[in-house]
Design an enzyme around this catalytic site. Sequence first.
Site, short mmCIF file in Angstrom:
data_model
loop_
_atom_site.label_atom_id
_atom_site.label_comp_id
_atom_site.label_asym_id
_atom_site.label_seq_id
_atom_site.Cartn_x
_atom_site.Cartn_y
_atom_site.Cartn_z
N ARG A 1 1.91 -1.36 11.49
CA ARG A 1 1.69 -0.59 10.27
C ARG A 1 2.48 -1.14 9.10
O ARG A 1 3.45 -1.87 9.26
CB ARG A 1 2.08 0.87 10.51
N HIS B 1 9.03 -6.25 10.34
CA HIS B 1 8.83 -5.91 11.74
C HIS B 1 9.40 -7.05 12.59
O HIS B 1 9.63 -8.16 12.10
CB HIS B 1 7.33 -5.77 12.05
N GLY B 2 9.60 -6.78 13.88
CA GLY B 2 10.10 -7.85 14.73
C GLY B 2 10.08 -7.47 16.20
O GLY B 2 9.64 -6.38 16.58
N CYS C 1 12.75 -4.37 13.97
CA CYS C 1 12.75 -3.94 15.35
C CYS C 1 12.97 -5.13 16.27
O CYS C 1 12.51 -6.23 16.00
CB CYS C 1 11.41 -3.27 15.67
#
Length: 481
Positions: free
Chosen positions: A260, A319-320, A362
């Site tokens: 997202r 994000h990750g 993340c």
Amino acid sequence: MELPRWELLAVSEELDEAELAALKFLSREHVPRRRLEAARSAHDLFEALQERGALEAGNLAFLRELLYRIGRIDLLAAHLGSSREQVERELQVARPGGARVPPYRYLLFQLSEDITKDELMSFKLLLDGELPKSKLTPETTMLDIFIEMEKKGLLGKDNLSVLKSLCEKINISLWNRIEDGLNLFGQEEMLITEEERGSTGGPEGYLALSVTPEFPGSCNISSQLEAYKMTSRPCGVCLILNNHNFAKAREAVLEHKYLRDRNGTDVDAAALRNVFSKLHFRIEEYRDLTADEIRKTVNIFRCEDHEDKDCFVCCILSHGKKGIIYGVDGQEVPIRELTTSFTVQNCRSLAGKPKVFFIQACQGNAFHKGVTIEADTAEEDASVERGVRFQRDCIPAEADFLLGMATLQDYVSYRSPREGTWYIQALCQHLESRCPRGENVVSILTAVNREVSRKTGERNAEKQMPQPILTLKKKLIFPVN
């Protein structure tokens, strides 16, 4: 040095209401209570201190200490012709005739600076019935509570049992910090003798600090370490890579169809811009980069000449997963690839200078569903990001690196669409409040760990613990003047 009356007035006009309250609290051993309560401005307080002999021609040590304690290093330089280093030298040795803030009071002041809004509310609820309701209003600060507790005989240098009981009910780590601070002071203080007190007029029972700790509970060995040079202006580049829109990833990679958009990341980016601008960094922000664009952007700054700069900071918001950050196209970039770009072999102009990376991404799979909290991972409607143990191979095996990760194994990391992430927001708040005091960045990150670890998610079960990893060989202090 004698400070002209107009200069004293100029100093007072630079101080806001909260800073005045802090100065009055730190001066309670030196000015009668009613005289303090009557002081409506910093100038009134300075006059009261002059009346008591705490400020006088040729002896401004107490004024310098007060400004240092509340973090107004800028006023030391602008109006007193002094510096942080000079005050710290003065505080290392008891100086006859010089008024000083007692360690007990300074400890309470520092504690008040770190107590959260929720913890303050808990103190008020638990003290309902012990203190007048008129003293427990929404406007009541933690310093106000300490003052009222002292008036009621519930708190004092040798009377900490009530405070201990309250801390144990609210957050045991608060009491642990007080106890650690008292132990530290006990190891580093020396009593002024009766003869010295009689000749100097110092307050009875006063304890003079032999060393000023960065904050209670910290290891004071660091005060003996050399600090990195941070005098260039600008200090260096603060590179912000801010990934928000992941539509490309959802379209291109089937496994990322639930990746997202990172709503709330702009709040984090704004906070980083604000604080690092104040710390004299040149801000360079890039938004919504693919993996290849991240590499190219980092390479631009790797090749830049940093010879006349003292530091490099890179903040990554994306994000990750484990050891990885995602570009907005869903492609992976290893964290180690980014940090290694700035080793001595790859960026000689940063040799011997601190390279600082803050990673909000993340490092594992998310869990729980929610509405107001979202994850920096690829799970549908996930409300939190689950972290895994930071891999040491993310940081080069050479000196002068600091990497701050938002997550730790088995803990969760939050991002609010309205308020940003717990980690970045806490980081920016503590940098802004503690850097003016001259605190070591490693100590500041410890305070960030403490604040973030106290928080809980919507279900009162989710926790988060950031983790700094470093190979710094000197103290890192971000200057504000």
